[in-house]
Structures are given as structure tokens and as C-alpha cells.
Design a protein around this motif. Structure first.
Motif, PDB file in Angstrom:
ATOM      1  N   GLN A 130       0.818  -1.214   0.000  1.00 39.94           N
ATOM      2  CA  GLN A 130       0.000   0.000   0.000  1.00 39.94           C
ATOM      3  C   GLN A 130       0.847   1.257   0.000  1.00 39.94           C
ATOM      4  O   GLN A 130       0.407   2.314  -0.457  1.00 39.94           O
ATOM      5  N   THR A 131       2.093   1.147   0.471  1.00 44.16           N
ATOM      6  CA  THR A 131       2.998   2.292   0.553  1.00 44.16           C
ATOM      7  C   THR A 131       3.807   2.498  -0.726  1.00 44.16           C
ATOM      8  O   THR A 131       4.305   3.585  -0.993  1.00 44.16           O
ATOM      9  N   MET A 132       3.946   1.470  -1.527  1.00 47.80           N
ATOM     10  CA  MET A 132       4.777   1.541  -2.730  1.00 47.80           C
ATOM     11  C   MET A 132       4.305   2.628  -3.680  1.00 47.80           C
ATOM     12  O   MET A 132       3.115   2.781  -3.932  1.00 47.80           O
ATOM     13  N   ASN A 133       5.263   3.388  -4.241  1.00 43.03           N
ATOM     14  CA  ASN A 133       4.940   4.426  -5.221  1.00 43.03           C
ATOM     15  C   ASN A 133       4.697   3.843  -6.608  1.00 43.03           C
ATOM     16  O   ASN A 133       3.796   4.264  -7.318  1.00 43.03           O
ATOM     17  N   ASN A 134       5.538   2.903  -6.998  1.00 41.74           N
ATOM     18  CA  ASN A 134       5.453   2.335  -8.346  1.00 41.74           C
ATOM     19  C   ASN A 134       4.548   1.113  -8.333  1.00 41.74           C
ATOM     20  O   ASN A 134       4.942   0.026  -7.936  1.00 41.74           O
TER      21      ASN A 134
END
Length: 240
Positions: free
Chosen positions: A67-71
């Protein structure tokens, strides 16, 4: 070649996946992490195609990690000893869910899914001179702004955001530096350090390890990692 990282708080679990991947030439391990926070930092500055991700970890869980990943284009294979979390994983569009201890045939099946998924993925073409602008999502929810390629002075990395300095203003966008670098024209822009990509036509002088840009008061330092590529590019324009 598929670039991957392994994120698991247990060294033994990492070693098992490393052992399995030794026989798969199409996949390269870039790094391994027992701390998920370190893995997130690595993702913000490197291009990663696939993550082998444990669910139960200290500080943040594998679900929170996704859920935190940008890509969101990076593929994820979840690894865990708990079958009951499979539904949560697939709700987040993971490629597969492997239950420890992971049998080799089941592991190879997951790899096959990844390869099929990546090979069928639509290829995003880099921006060329035919593209005069692009749109970016800003820090304001639901708001997008137009960035004219020809007006960009430099791009600055700022944790989870990048700042486009263009036409005398600064626009924050929820992007990773590696994504910006991959999609800007290589003949017009170059990365000079971890946090800066500059427009070649804005360079007015180079003083040691400092780059001075037209109309920009701040000097940008050339990082050691990027120094050779930058100087090689400059030598192409050098009159002798």
C-alpha cells in the motif's frame, strides 16, 4: 532480464529464494532486505520489476508495504507461513501467493506467472521530441498539471515526491526519480546525482564538481556515481 528484490525478516527464507533463483537466468537479484523500510527506500531510487515479499515483518507488514509503494507497476509475489492472508494479497493485485516452506515446483509456477505478466504488459515509450508535454498528479488530490518538456530546468527528488522546476515555478508530483529519469528524453536530460536530473540546454558552466544552470542561483553538485556519464556527455560537446 527481470530485476528483483527479496524482502523478508528471516535470513533463512531469503536464502531459500536465492537458491531457487540461481537456476533461473532470466531473473537477477538486485538486493535483499530484512528491514522493509530499507527496501522501500531502495524502491524509490531503483528500477525493480519484481518483489518477493514476506507478510509478517517488524515495523510494517507486507500488505502495508504494498500500500505504501509508489510504483504500482512493480510485481509482487507474497511469501508467508499463513494461508489465511491470501485473500488480502490478491485484493492488492499480487501476482502470486506462496506458502512456506515453498516447494520448488510451486515456486517455478509463480515465476512463470510473472514472466507471462511482464511480457504481456504494455510497454511505455520514452518521451521524445514528438511529445511536447506530459501531465502529472500533484500533491493535491484529484489535481493534475501540465509540464512542458522544453520548460523544465531540473527535476529534484524529495522523498516520496519529485519537484519539477520549470518556467520559474515548482510543481510537486507523486513520482519516483527513477520513473522520471526513464521517461525523459535521454538526449535532453541527464541525472547528475541521486536527487537531481538537469536539462542539458540549461547548463551554463561546470566548475569542478558543480553545475551552474541558466537562471538558477543554486549550484548543483555532481554525484560521484553519475560523474563519469555526465563528463562523457560534456566531452561530446567539447571543442579542442
Amino acid at each position: 532480464m527481470i530485476n528483483c528484490i527479496i524482502v523478508d525478516d528471516e535470513e533463512h527464507a531469503i536464502e531459500v529464494i536465492q537458491h531457487y533463483l540461481k537456476s533461473i537466468a532470466a531473473i537477477q537479484i538486485l538486493a535483499t532486505f530484512t528491514n522493509p523500510i530499507d527496501a522501500l527506500s531502495f524502491l524509490n531510487n531503483n528500477s525493480v520489476d519484481l518483489i518477493f515479499l514476506d507478510i509478517h515483518m517488524p515495523e510494517i507488514s507486507g500488505i502495508e508495504f504494498i500500500q505504501t509503494m509508489n510504483n504500482k507497476d512493480t510485481k509482487v509475489i507474497l511469501t508467508t507461513a499463513y494461508k489465511e492472508f491470501a485473500t488480502s494479497g490478491f485484493d492488492l493485485d499480487v501476482v502470486d501467493y506462496l506458502v512456506k516452506p515453498i516447494p520448488l515446483p510451486r515456486f517455478l509456477q509463480a515465476i512463470g506467472k510473472v514472466q507471462k505478466n511482464i511480457n504481456s504488459k504494455k510497454v511505455i515509450q520514452p518521451i521524445t521530441q514528438d511529445h511536447e508535454y506530459f501531465m502529472v498528479k500533484t500533491e493535491a488530490k484529484g489535481k493534475m498539471l501540465k509540464i512542458n518538456i522544453a520548460e523544465i530546468d531540473f527535476v529534484e527528488g524529495m522523498k516520496n515526491y519529485v519537484a519539477f522546476h520549470h518556467n520559474g515555478i515548482r510543481t510537486l508530483a507523486l513520482l519516483a526519480m527513477k520513473d522520471v529519469e526513464e521517461h525523459l528524453p535521454k538526449n535532453q536530460f541527464i541525472r547528475v546525482q541521486k536527487s537531481f536530473i538537469i536539462a542539458l540546454n540549461r547548463i551554463t558552466s561546470i566548475d569542478g564538481n558543480r553545475v551552474i544552470l541558466k537562471g538558477i542561483s543554486a549550484e548543483i553538485l555532481i554525484g560521484e556515481t553519475y560523474r563519469k556519464d555526465f563528463l562523457d556527455k560534456m566531452r561530446e560537446k567539447l571543442l579542442l
